[in-house]
Write an enzyme that holds these catalytic residues in place. Structure first.
Site, PDB file in Angstrom:
ATOM      1  N   ASP A 225      12.799  72.502  44.561  1.00 35.73           N
ATOM      2  CA  ASP A 225      13.395  71.265  44.106  1.00 35.73           C
ATOM      3  C   ASP A 225      13.747  71.371  42.627  1.00 35.73           C
ATOM      4  O   ASP A 225      12.935  71.843  41.821  1.00 35.73           O
ATOM      5  CB  ASP A 225      12.439  70.090  44.334  1.00 35.73           C
ATOM      6  CG  ASP A 225      13.105  68.749  44.090  1.00 35.73           C
ATOM      7  OD1 ASP A 225      13.806  68.283  44.992  1.00 35.73           O
ATOM      8  OD2 ASP A 225      12.913  68.187  42.990  1.00 35.73           O
ATOM      9  N   ASN A 233      22.061  63.595  37.232  1.00 30.06           N
ATOM     10  CA  ASN A 233      23.236  62.969  37.837  1.00 30.06           C
ATOM     11  C   ASN A 233      23.560  61.633  37.174  1.00 30.06           C
ATOM     12  O   ASN A 233      24.717  61.331  36.873  1.00 30.06           O
ATOM     13  CB  ASN A 233      23.013  62.749  39.331  1.00 30.06           C
ATOM     14  CG  ASN A 233      23.578  63.880  40.181  1.00 30.06           C
ATOM     15  OD1 ASN A 233      24.445  64.621  39.740  1.00 30.06           O
ATOM     16  ND2 ASN A 233      23.080  64.018  41.398  1.00 30.06           N
ATOM     17  N   ASP A 242      26.924  68.725  40.493  1.00 22.96           N
ATOM     18  CA  ASP A 242      27.476  69.711  41.429  1.00 22.96           C
ATOM     19  C   ASP A 242      27.572  71.091  40.788  1.00 22.96           C
ATOM     20  O   ASP A 242      27.302  72.120  41.422  1.00 22.96           O
ATOM     21  CB  ASP A 242      28.858  69.262  41.900  1.00 22.96           C
ATOM     22  CG  ASP A 242      28.797  68.078  42.848  1.00 22.96           C
ATOM     23  OD1 ASP A 242      27.688  67.745  43.303  1.00 22.96           O
ATOM     24  OD2 ASP A 242      29.864  67.491  43.120  1.00 22.96           O
ATOM     25  N   ASP A 268      19.213  68.077  46.214  1.00 24.73           N
ATOM     26  CA  ASP A 268      18.862  69.118  45.240  1.00 24.73           C
ATOM     27  C   ASP A 268      17.707  69.968  45.733  1.00 24.73           C
ATOM     28  O   ASP A 268      17.048  70.650  44.950  1.00 24.73           O
ATOM     29  CB  ASP A 268      18.490  68.472  43.895  1.00 24.73           C
ATOM     30  CG  ASP A 268      17.271  67.575  44.017  1.00 24.73           C
ATOM     31  OD1 ASP A 268      17.178  66.824  45.011  1.00 24.73           O
ATOM     32  OD2 ASP A 268      16.399  67.615  43.128  1.00 24.73           O
TER      33      ASP A 268
END
Length: 350
Positions: A225, A233, A242, A268
């Site tokens: 993770d 984000n 991204d 993620d």
């Protein structure tokens, strides 16, 4: 550019050798003289040796068409036509051998080349008939020769047409196979990162479980993770997120072994499957991946310049369900998050 590999003894050369062998039968049955057979056999052998030498020395690669199909075909047809002119008795073998020779040229020569070659062959054959039978009038032999010529006129274009249709079908099948492989590849890959998608990872897990249960070899999984990815984000935008996912995927793909499988498990979160690896080895691999990710330079798009990973590792217990294995790895990942992130935690096999 890779050199085109072609056979050193081509099918057309083999046809010429078979034609020479058929002339031996004509000779043994008394239809042609021994001198004719020896001369033709020598000519065929010289042609075969010539092309064999070109292939052997690699000189064929200097030509536009490295297989040299057209010159081989022309040489083979010339020998057959000359023999048919000199020895009428061999004409019975001319049509089938011409058709066989053309059959090998259909898949290598262009349609224009085949048509021109067919016209030249038919014209030469017709010329041989008229030259040889000149002055004999409308004899039986002359009419028989013309009938044989007409058979070739009707057969050869049809064979070329059918061959080209087969060639078109082969090209269509190749294109279809390529598209199917492309779609199949897309169906197992995550569009953003290019890694395996969740469905394929699930399939690989089942395969690893089957191998472990059958062969008693260990395997482990790592749940990976990216720390505080939601904050990244929210603060930097989804395009930055991204980009980070793609950059991490590149680093991760380059750092794992060829036998390992890595996929995007969701958002993620990533999963790595390590076949034939015990817990200790899996933890070492996870630590290495964590370090590689930490040194990934993202200063152009990320204020804090680096990312960190939390990784949970678990080894498969023989006979357990895949969902239980994932749950244990997820528990180890939760511990890594609780203990400050940027670390690897694992669940003892017990």
């Amino acid at each position: 550019m890779q050199p085109v590999r072609v056979p050193q003894i081509s099918p057309i050369s083999l046809i010429s050798l078979l034609y020479a062998l058929s002339l031996f039968i004509f000779y043994r049955q008394g239809f042609i003289s021994g001198e004719t057979f020896v001369s033709v056999a020598a000519a065929v052998l010289c042609v075969v040796i010539l092309f064999y030498g070109l292939f052997r020395l690699g000189l064929n690669s200097h030509f536009d068409e490295p297989s040299l199909t057209l010159p081989q075909l022309v040489a083979s047809l010339l020998i057959m036509l000359v023999v048919a002119y000199l020895e009428r008795a061999t004409q019975i073998a001319l049509v089938p051998f011409i058709l066989i020779a053309f059959s090998f040229g259909i898949f290598r020569l262009s349609t224009v080349s085949l048509i021109l070659l067919a016209i030249g062959c038919l014209s030469a054959y017709l010329g041989i008939i008229f030259i040889r039978d000149h002055g004999e009038g409308y004899s039986y032999e002359f009419r028989a020769d013309l009938v044989q010529w007409f058979v070739l006129v009707l057969t050869l274009p049809g064979m070329i047409l059918v061959g080209k249709q087969i060639q078109n079908l082969r090209q269509l099948l190749r294109a279809t196979r390529y598209q199917l492989e492309h779609y199949e590849e897309k169906s197992v890959r995550d569009e953003l990162t290019g890694l395996y998608n969740r469905r394929q990872i699930q399939a690989e897990l089942e395969q690893a479980k089957l191998q472990a249960d059958t062969l008693s070899v260990p395997f482990c999984i790592c749940l990976i993770d990216i720390d505080r990815f939601k904050e990244i984000n929210d603060n930097n935008g989804h395009l930055t997120g991204d980009t980070i996912l793609k950059e991490f995927a590149k680093v991760a793909r380059d750092s794992i072994r060829d036998t390992d499988m890595l996929g995007r498990y969701g958002g993620d979160e990533f999963m790595q499957i390590l076949p034939d690896t015990d817990l200790k080895g899996a933890v070492m691999h996870a630590e290495r991946l964590r370090v590689y990710a930490h040194f990934l330079d993202l200063q152009k798009i990320l204020e804090r310049k680096h990312i960190s990973l939390s990784i949970g590792v678990a080894q498969y217990r023989r006979g357990e369900k895949i969902t239980d294995l994932i749950a244990r790895a997820d528990s180890a990942l939760y511990q890594a998050k609780q203990r400050g992130r940027n670390r690897v935690e694992w669940v003892e096999i017990g």
